[in-house]
Write a protein that holds these residues in place. Structure first.
Motif, PDB file in Angstrom:
ATOM      1  N   PHE A  48      30.093  75.172  44.082  1.00 54.05           N
ATOM      2  CA  PHE A  48      30.564  74.050  43.276  1.00 54.05           C
ATOM      3  C   PHE A  48      31.841  73.489  43.879  1.00 54.05           C
ATOM      4  N   GLN A  49      32.080  72.230  43.628  1.00 49.45           N
ATOM      5  CA  GLN A  49      33.345  71.629  44.034  1.00 49.45           C
ATOM      6  C   GLN A  49      33.991  70.961  42.813  1.00 49.45           C
ATOM      7  N   LYS A  50      35.317  70.882  42.860  1.00 46.78           N
ATOM      8  CA  LYS A  50      36.078  70.234  41.783  1.00 46.78           C
ATOM      9  C   LYS A  50      36.362  68.806  42.208  1.00 46.78           C
ATOM     10  N   THR A  51      35.924  67.833  41.406  1.00 53.33           N
ATOM     11  CA  THR A  51      35.879  66.459  41.918  1.00 53.33           C
ATOM     12  C   THR A  51      36.907  65.502  41.306  1.00 53.33           C
ATOM     13  N   TYR A  52      37.743  65.964  40.369  1.00 46.77           N
ATOM     14  CA  TYR A  52      38.712  65.045  39.759  1.00 46.77           C
ATOM     15  C   TYR A  52      39.592  64.392  40.828  1.00 46.77           C
ATOM     16  N   SER A  53      40.037  63.179  40.589  1.00 45.67           N
ATOM     17  CA  SER A  53      40.876  62.492  41.581  1.00 45.67           C
ATOM     18  C   SER A  53      42.353  62.699  41.254  1.00 45.67           C
ATOM     19  N   ALA A  54      43.231  62.124  42.089  1.00 45.03           N
ATOM     20  CA  ALA A  54      44.671  62.347  41.898  1.00 45.03           C
ATOM     21  C   ALA A  54      45.179  61.719  40.606  1.00 45.03           C
ATOM     22  N   ASN A  55      44.546  60.634  40.163  1.00 47.05           N
ATOM     23  CA  ASN A  55      45.077  59.944  38.978  1.00 47.05           C
ATOM     24  C   ASN A  55      44.077  59.830  37.830  1.00 47.05           C
ATOM     25  N   ASN A  56      42.938  60.555  37.943  1.00 49.07           N
ATOM     26  CA  ASN A  56      41.962  60.434  36.862  1.00 49.07           C
ATOM     27  C   ASN A  56      41.126  61.701  36.749  1.00 49.07           C
ATOM     28  N   LEU A  57      40.769  62.032  35.513  1.00 49.04           N
ATOM     29  CA  LEU A  57      39.873  63.171  35.285  1.00 49.04           C
ATOM     30  C   LEU A  57      38.551  62.972  36.017  1.00 49.04           C
ATOM     31  N   VAL A  58      38.089  61.712  36.053  1.00 48.70           N
ATOM     32  CA  VAL A  58      36.804  61.398  36.687  1.00 48.70           C
ATOM     33  C   VAL A  58      37.058  60.554  37.935  1.00 48.70           C
ATOM     34  N   THR A  59      36.617  61.067  39.068  1.00 49.59           N
ATOM     35  CA  THR A  59      36.823  60.325  40.321  1.00 49.59           C
ATOM     36  C   THR A  59      35.863  59.146  40.422  1.00 49.59           C
TER      37      THR A  59
END
Ligand code: MG
Length: 328
Positions: A70-81
């Motif tokens: 699995f990978q963690k996909t959140y972006s630097a400024n948002n929960l959802v990339t």
């Protein structure tokens, strides 16, 4: 933080095929692979993979991989990339803000794996079912503050040093609004043989590995799979063969099933199945190449989930998918 992590995980499947017949754990250590093929299913979360599995008589090419994670996909400024920050994270190894291509969260350019491969003498390529300037391929060659700067991203692609690209987006080369330049001529000057869907059949074109190769599959965005677009499996295999011949040192190839995401944005199930079938056939072609080649690492993953899709029972051939959003 735990919620942040676990609400945005995606599957990643991979296999190192340079040591055949070793158990999966043994393939995680040892020599480095010569070639890397990264296959991205845009918007392909766990529910989409489950839907593809059930829809395809309970078999997927993905099952051929020795390693699943699995990978963690959140972006630097948002929960959802979004796809721009997602592609930048995969290409550069750094989280950035949504909408941003190839810059870190402080706005500084980050070097992508494709650029690093070029610097080190590897052949490189991208094959997509969107325009070649779209967010996912853009994350591997461009350094721009906004993903919709298609004409600027075209300039970055042109100066990247890439050996092969296949996708839409011809209009950003030859009918530009910000300048009068014809960048098709620039491509030819840089050693590309240039083809397009108006004049050539991608299924019969024979790429010459002594030259670079560009094929435009659309002026802007290629057709969806359910309207007849079927080039991705063949083009991905063709690209791998081409890059394999082009560099003795090795190659990096990014392949994207771009429109899985779009069918989920539209909350449309049948178009989604067509895209997922096309994507799985593409994985199958690449696995065949990798197993035969014996020196290739293949990674399949997604940038984010789209549609908030859930599977609400049914039978394997008669699923009941439901979407909870039009976005990611
Ligand atoms: Mg994409």
């Amino acid at each position: 933080m735990k919620l942040l992590v676990f609400s945005s995980i995606l599957m990643i499947a991979g296999g190192f095929y340079w040591k055949k017949n070793l158990p999966a754990t043994s393939q995680l250590i040892g020599d480095s692979p010569k070639n890397i093929i990264l296959i991205i299913g845009d918007g392909t979360g766990l529910a989409q993979i489950s839907a593809a599995l059930y829809h395809n008589n309970l078999r997927l090419s993905l099952e051929g991989f020795p390693v699943i994670g699995f990978q963690k996909t959140y972006s630097a400024n948002n929960l959802v990339t979004d796809s721009a920050a997602g592609a930048t994270a995969m290409a550069c190894g750094q989280k950035t803000n949504n909408n941003v291509l190839g810059l870190n969260k402080d706005g500084e350019p980050c070097k992508s794996i494709l650029e690093e491969a070029i610097e080190n003498g590897y052949a490189t390529g991208m094959v997509v079912t969107s325009s070649i300037q779209h967010a996912t391929p853009g994350g591997f060659v461009a350094h721009r503050k906004a993903r919709n700067l298609y004409e600027e991203i075209t300039e970055d692609l042109l100066s990247s040093g890439i050996d092969l690209f296949i996708g839409g987006g011809k209009q950003f080369f030859d009918r530009r609004e910000r300048d009068e330049r014809n960048l098709i001529d620039s491509l030819k000057y840089k050693g590309f043989n240039v083809y397009d869907y108006f004049n050539h059949d991608i299924f019969t074109v024979k790429p010459d590995p002594s030259r670079k190769f560009a094929f435009f599959t659309a002026d802007n965005q290629p057709l969806p799979a359910f309207q007849g677009r079927d080039y991705l499996p063949m083009a991905a295999k063709m690209a791998a063969d081409f890059l394999h011949q082009r560099s003795e040192k090795g190659f990096f190839l990014m392949v994207e099933g771009s429109q899985i995401d779009w069918s989920c944005h539209a909350n449309q199930v049948e178009p989604l199945y067509s895209e997922l079938e096309d994507f799985d056939k593409t994985i199958e072609q690449i696995l065949q190449f990798a197993k035969k080649d014996g020196e290739t690492l293949v990674i399949v993953t997604a940038d984010h989930e789209t549609g908030g899709m859930g599977l609400n029972g049914g039978t394997p051939r008669m699923l009941n998918p439901k979407f909870t959003t039009k976005i990611h």
